[in-house]
Write an enzyme that holds these catalytic residues in place. Structure first.
Site, PDB file in Angstrom:
ATOM      1  CG  ASP A 123      35.573  51.549  13.435  1.00 43.71           C
ATOM      2  OD1 ASP A 123      36.067  50.460  13.080  1.00 43.71           O
ATOM      3  OD2 ASP A 123      35.321  51.828  14.622  1.00 43.71           O
ATOM      4  NE  ARG A 181      31.314  24.539   8.655  1.00 45.80           N
ATOM      5  CZ  ARG A 181      30.287  23.680   8.610  1.00 45.80           C
ATOM      6  NH1 ARG A 181      29.053  24.132   8.718  1.00 45.80           N
ATOM      7  NH2 ARG A 181      30.496  22.396   8.453  1.00 45.80           N
ATOM      8  CD  GLU A 235      32.566  45.500  15.382  1.00 45.70           C
ATOM      9  OE1 GLU A 235      33.053  44.569  16.034  1.00 45.70           O
ATOM     10  OE2 GLU A 235      33.068  46.651  15.363  1.00 45.70           O
ATOM     11  CG  HIS A 243      31.703  51.031  17.418  1.00 46.49           C
ATOM     12  ND1 HIS A 243      31.308  50.104  18.340  1.00 46.49           N
ATOM     13  CD2 HIS A 243      31.481  52.243  17.976  1.00 46.49           C
ATOM     14  CE1 HIS A 243      30.867  50.727  19.412  1.00 46.49           C
ATOM     15  NE2 HIS A 243      30.947  52.023  19.216  1.00 46.49           N
ATOM     16  CB  THR A 289      41.096  60.107  20.467  1.00 48.33           C
ATOM     17  OG1 THR A 289      41.417  58.739  20.729  1.00 48.33           O
ATOM     18  CG2 THR A 289      42.329  60.971  20.634  1.00 48.33           C
TER      19      THR A 289
HETATM   20  O1  F6P Z   1      37.298  51.375  16.508  1.00 47.41           O
HETATM   21  C1  F6P Z   1      38.034  50.315  16.008  1.00 47.41           C
HETATM   22  C2  F6P Z   1      37.446  49.006  16.463  1.00 47.41           C
HETATM   23  O2  F6P Z   1      38.243  47.954  15.955  1.00 47.41           O
HETATM   24  C3  F6P Z   1      35.975  48.777  16.114  1.00 47.41           C
HETATM   25  O3  F6P Z   1      35.801  48.380  14.783  1.00 47.41           O
HETATM   26  C4  F6P Z   1      35.599  47.750  17.120  1.00 47.41           C
HETATM   27  O4  F6P Z   1      34.204  47.758  17.373  1.00 47.41           O
HETATM   28  C5  F6P Z   1      36.350  48.193  18.344  1.00 47.41           C
HETATM   29  O5  F6P Z   1      37.470  48.921  17.868  1.00 47.41           O
HETATM   30  C6  F6P Z   1      36.865  47.093  19.229  1.00 47.41           C
HETATM   31  O6  F6P Z   1      37.373  47.693  20.357  1.00 47.41           O
HETATM   32  P1  F6P Z   1      38.439  47.031  21.344  1.00 47.41           P
HETATM   33  O7  F6P Z   1      39.740  46.956  20.628  1.00 47.41           O
HETATM   34  O8  F6P Z   1      38.512  47.964  22.501  1.00 47.41           O
HETATM   35  O9  F6P Z   1      37.915  45.702  21.689  1.00 47.41           O
END
Ligand code: F6P
Length: 375
Positions: free
Chosen positions: A137, A293, A232, A181, A115
């Site tokens: 994030d 798991r 992630e 992210h 944004t």
């Molecule tokens: O930026 C917020 C977030 O939830 C990140 O943590 C994640 O990688 C991404 O958005 C996921 O994006 P989308 O909602 O477009 O799948």
């Protein structure tokens, strides 16, 4: 007679708890303290391009403080490359025309990294923009906090708490994959708060042998379960080196063909990385002989009621935003600084990422309570 000021407002990028509290903060202060009019545009920048409006009067702003998501809707569209009837189009001019047609005195964009880049393009087109930082994030520079992080931190921490009892009962490794992210704030924060035994973040590539050794050592001391909080975007040292190499090749490409090859390589690496947490579980099973798991927390982290901290932050930033518009301060993001709020140029925010620095005190605290960081 003085004309009533009209301000537009959008929420863009991924949704996060506290967006409605921010809309309410801007709106109530703008209507109540300054007698302005507010127009909401739906679904991020698309609403401005397609003129999808929503009236934000006193009634529309009532009762939304505690509601998750955004009443305006959101989207990840970019003004300069928006899919319209199956084709990518540059809608910047159209957005500027709609801004002028609705006689807007300012446009408030509530969003994260993407944004801010998009908002900067509109600033450069001459639109009077003011932004609020929002993302679970917590990776926006020049602000202490961003709207949504505190709630997501609470959700991820509670998830780790709950995973603890089941990991303990079954003598298992449970791996919780946490969003963020390319930044590790959420995983590091929730990992520390939830007492994870291993915390893996993108900023610190890991060595699988070191993680396995830490888990085996716990077993030797009679604790045969472990909680791994993995971001992630976390990756092994080998994968991080492969990504860095492909990124350098893309950056230094001297021909279109070279650039395309690097892009393809990055796409292959990203596709492989999407299954990383499951792979991590298999690797740890093989190396520790404990069952493993995986729980991917996913969008649960972005949903539902905002925490008290996020409502407070959103209201502080939103009300200050209305004041800055009244004072004709534009081209800025309303940043949180200590107990106060500070406008900082959007140009200094856009395109930058706030990651966890290697000397951050949270890392030191994690190590001192015996957490393995995988390095
Ligand atoms: O930026 C917020 C977030 O939830 C990140 O943590 C994640 O990688 C991404 O958005 C996921 O994006 P989308 O909602 O477009 O799948």
């Amino acid at each position: 007679m003085k004309r009533t000021k009209r301000i537009g407002i959008i929420t863009a990028g991924g949704d996060s708890p506290g967006l409605n509290a921010a809309i309410r903060g801007v709106g109530k202060a703008a209507l109540g303290s300054y007698g302005m009019e507010i127009v909401g545009f739906r679904d991020g920048f698309r609403g401005l391009a397609e003129d999808l409006r929503m009236r934000l009067d006193k009634r529309a702003l009532a009762g939304i403080l505690t509601i998750g998501g955004t009443i305006l809707g959101t989207g990840r569209d970019k003004p300069h490359r928006m899919e319209i009837q199956g084709q990518d189009r540059d809608m910047t001019e159209v957005i500027a025309r709609n801004y002028a047609r609705h006689k807007l005195d300012a446009l408030v964009c509530i969003g994260g990294g993407g944004t801010h880049k998009n908002a900067l393009r509109l600033v450069e087109k001459g639109l009077k923009i003011i932004t609020l930082p929002k993302t679970i994030d917590n990776d926006i520079v020049l602000t202490d906090a961003s709207i949504g992080f505190d709630t997501a931190l609470g959700i991820a921490t509670e998830a780790i708490d709950r995973l603890h009892s089941t990991a303990h009962s079954h003598h298992r490794i449970i791996i919780a994959e946490i969003m963020g992210h390319r930044a590790g704030w959420l995983t590091l924060g929730a990992g520390i708060a939830g007492g994870a035994d291993v915390i893996l973040i993108p900023e610190m590539p890991y060595d699988i042998e070191h993680i396995a050794a830490a888990i085996r050592q716990r077993s030797r001391h009679g604790t045969n379960f472990s909680i791994v909080a993995v971001a992630e975007g976390a990756m092994s040292k080998e994968d991080a080196a492969a990504f860095a190499k492909a990124e350098a090749q893309k950056r230094n490409a001297t021909s279109k063909a070279q650039k395309q090859r690097a892009k393809t390589e990055l796409a292959v690496l990203s596709a492989r990385h999407s299954g990383n947490t499951l792979r991590l579980a298999k690797q740890l099973e093989a190396l520790t002989h404990l069952e493993a798991r995986v729980t991917i927390l996913g969008y649960v982290q972005r949903g539902g009621t905002p925490s008290a901290g996020d409502r407070l932050l959103a209201t502080r930033l939103g009300t200050k935003c209305a004041e800055l518009i009244q004072d004709k301060v534009f081209g800025v993001m309303v940043a949180a600084r200590g107990d106060g709020v500070k406008p900082v140029p959007i140009a200094e925010v856009a395109g930058r990422l706030k990651t966890v620095p290697p000397d951050h005190p949270w890392l030191d605290s994690a190590r001192r309570v015996g957490t393995c960081l995988g390095d």
